[in-house]
Design a protein around this motif. Sequence first.
Motif, short mmCIF file in Angstrom:
data_model
loop_
_atom_site.label_atom_id
_atom_site.label_comp_id
_atom_site.label_asym_id
_atom_site.label_seq_id
_atom_site.Cartn_x
_atom_site.Cartn_y
_atom_site.Cartn_z
N VAL A 40 -1.79 8.30 -0.75
CA VAL A 40 -2.05 9.15 -1.91
C VAL A 40 -2.86 10.36 -1.44
O VAL A 40 -3.25 10.43 -0.28
CB VAL A 40 -2.81 8.39 -3.03
CG1 VAL A 40 -1.99 7.25 -3.58
CG2 VAL A 40 -4.16 7.87 -2.54
N PHE A 49 0.85 -1.19 0.00
CA PHE A 49 0.00 0.00 0.00
C PHE A 49 0.89 1.24 0.00
O PHE A 49 2.07 1.17 0.31
CB PHE A 49 -0.93 0.01 1.22
CG PHE A 49 -0.36 0.68 2.44
CD1 PHE A 49 -0.69 1.99 2.74
CD2 PHE A 49 0.52 0.01 3.27
CE1 PHE A 49 -0.16 2.62 3.86
CE2 PHE A 49 1.05 0.61 4.38
CZ PHE A 49 0.71 1.93 4.68
N ARG A 87 -2.89 -2.46 -3.16
CA ARG A 87 -2.86 -3.32 -4.33
C ARG A 87 -3.28 -4.74 -3.98
O ARG A 87 -2.56 -5.49 -3.33
CB ARG A 87 -1.46 -3.35 -4.93
CG ARG A 87 -1.39 -4.14 -6.19
CD ARG A 87 -0.03 -4.09 -6.78
NE ARG A 87 0.00 -4.85 -8.00
CZ ARG A 87 1.07 -5.42 -8.46
NH1 ARG A 87 2.21 -5.31 -7.83
NH2 ARG A 87 1.02 -6.11 -9.57
N HIS A 140 -15.63 0.15 0.41
CA HIS A 140 -14.17 0.29 0.35
C HIS A 140 -13.66 1.41 1.26
O HIS A 140 -12.47 1.65 1.34
CB HIS A 140 -13.71 0.54 -1.09
CG HIS A 140 -14.18 1.85 -1.64
ND1 HIS A 140 -15.48 2.02 -2.11
CD2 HIS A 140 -13.57 3.02 -1.80
CE1 HIS A 140 -15.61 3.26 -2.52
NE2 HIS A 140 -14.46 3.89 -2.36
N ASP A 168 -6.09 8.88 2.44
CA ASP A 168 -6.33 8.03 1.28
C ASP A 168 -5.14 7.10 1.07
O ASP A 168 -3.99 7.54 1.03
CB ASP A 168 -6.53 8.89 0.02
CG ASP A 168 -7.73 9.81 0.14
OD1 ASP A 168 -8.79 9.33 0.57
OD2 ASP A 168 -7.61 11.00 -0.19
N CYS A 169 -5.45 5.82 0.93
CA CYS A 169 -4.43 4.81 0.67
C CYS A 169 -4.77 4.07 -0.61
O CYS A 169 -5.93 3.78 -0.88
CB CYS A 169 -4.39 3.77 1.80
SG CYS A 169 -3.98 4.43 3.40
N ALA A 170 -3.75 3.77 -1.37
CA ALA A 170 -3.91 2.87 -2.51
C ALA A 170 -3.39 1.52 -2.04
O ALA A 170 -2.27 1.41 -1.54
CB ALA A 170 -3.12 3.37 -3.70
#
Length: 98
Positions: A37, A34, A66, A94, A62-64
């Motif tokens: 962002v 992660f 994967r 989410h 905010d996290c991205a």
Amino acid sequence: MMNFSIDLSGKIDRSLLEVIDSVNAITGELAIPFFLVGATARDIVFSTMFDIPTRRATLDVDCAIRVSSWEQVQALASKMLSQGVFRQDKLMQHRFKF
């Protein structure tokens, strides 16, 4: 290519660090990468690297993250909820609140 590191010790708000540490622990256990962002990432860079103060309109992080499958999404959500510090948004599955 230049490699450099910046000491962020004591420069990130404790409550923000708590959220990041929690996400890092959970994703680490599941071997899911992660990264931060959005405005939180921007603010960390501006304030710690360039001493530019920032103002936030919201307190979200905010996290991205994967994931490679829906099973991994479910495992991640289940693990987050089992920690007792996250709760899932009822309208957006989410989205989690800390």
